[in-house]
Design an enzyme around this catalytic site. Structure first.
Site, mmCIF file in Angstrom:
data_model
loop_
_atom_site.group_PDB
_atom_site.id
_atom_site.type_symbol
_atom_site.label_atom_id
_atom_site.label_comp_id
_atom_site.label_asym_id
_atom_site.label_seq_id
_atom_site.Cartn_x
_atom_site.Cartn_y
_atom_site.Cartn_z
ATOM 1 N N TYR A 210 5.470 2.862 -7.511
ATOM 2 C CA TYR A 210 5.929 4.214 -7.002
ATOM 3 C C TYR A 210 7.046 4.507 -7.664
ATOM 4 C CZ TYR A 210 4.231 1.095 -2.699
ATOM 5 O OH TYR A 210 3.191 0.984 -2.559
ATOM 6 N N THR B 33 -11.265 9.112 15.666
ATOM 7 C CA THR B 33 -11.697 10.700 15.960
ATOM 8 C C THR B 33 -11.265 10.955 17.514
ATOM 9 O OG1 THR B 33 -13.262 9.377 17.792
ATOM 10 C CG2 THR B 33 -14.118 10.031 16.195
#
Length: 277
Positions: free
Chosen positions: A58, A210
């Site tokens: 990071y 979904t």
């Protein structure tokens, strides 16, 4: 209602709150973004977070330095864990796996300086390097532990077989794999961790699938006067006592929303509906 323990003892002795904070999204520049990032890190601790996750990857250590600037001297009981095992290529600038023992040792020494500590209480191997024998990689971490530079050792993105092989070399205290309500590919790894008392730190703790799945989550959120993100985090906490979610954010409002999920309780019926997604 389902109740779960709010703490976990990593390695059997290092007690932390189960809902942690992932620092990956904290920006180190420009200056105003850095100030906000420092405020978010400090607010996380104020809200009771005792597990913060960072990594050398990071920002090439910049994230570790940011946390030290924000939080050092560290509060009693605060665990800042970091990850090593990747290095930026001088030729391409891309991050590449590097599990050579000498490289891991160098990265640990640098992390100690950036975090301003004499020992990293939980050090995780960010990825297993296929070019270096697994036993050599975890063996190097074992040697660093024996020297007192590392307290406990964790792995990231591993299979059950890799976890088993690593445990033959050294005690493994944590595993950090991708896992969330709608992505349970690593359920066998979670099961193995739970059986062995190993902390399971899911990353990407919230990911929507979904539209039907999202609708079910939204419906339960409405029933609880909560947000879908809070429902997803509450499900993780209820799903297994070995799970220690580390949701990340760069915004104070999102941080407070995430932390509040620790108080959310799902009914057996709501958990069953979420389990079925």
């Amino acid at each position: 209602m389902t109740t779960t323990s709010s703490t976990f003892r990593i390695g059997g002795d290092l007690e932390v709150g189960r809902l942690g904070f992932g620092a990956m999204h904290l920006s180190t520049e420009p200056a105003d973004a850095r100030e906000t990032a420092i405020a978010v890190a400090r607010r996380a601790v104020e809200l009771g977070v005792t597990l913060i996750d960072t990594a050398y990857m990071y920002g090439g250590g910049a994230n570790e330095e940011l946390l030290a600037e924000a939080l050092y001297p560290y509060a009693d009981g605060l665990l800042v864990t970091t990850k090593i095992g990747l290095e930026r290529s001088e030729a391409s600038g891309e991050w590449e796996l590097d599990g050579r023992p000498e490289a891991l040792r160098t990265q640990v020494d640098r992390a100690l300086r950036r975090l301003r500590v004499e020992r990293i209480e939980l050090l995780q191997l960010h990825r297993i390097d296929p070019a270096t024998p697994l036993a050599d990689q975890v063996g190097a971490l074992r040697d660093l532990r024996d020297e007192g530079k590392v307290g406990r050792i964790g792995l990231s993105e591993v299979t059950v077989d890799e976890l088993d092989r690593a445990r033959k070399v050294v005690d493994i205290a944590s595993v950090q794999n991708r896992y969330n309500l709608l992505d349970r590919e690593h359920e066998p790894v979670l099961d193995a961790c739970a059986a062995a008392g190993i902390a399971f730190l899911p990353w990407r703790t919230v990911a929507w699938g979904t539209s039907g799945d999202r609708a079910e989550i939204a419906a339960i959120a409405a029933e609880l006067d909560a947000t879908p993100t809070q429902v997803a985090l509450a499900w993780l906490l209820a799903h297994s006592p070995a799970i220690l979610p580390i949701p990340g954010t760069a915004r104070l409002s999102h941080l407070e929303e995430n932390i509040a999920a620790a108080e959310l309780r799902l009914s057996p019926g709501q958990r069953a509906r979420l389990d079925a997604l």
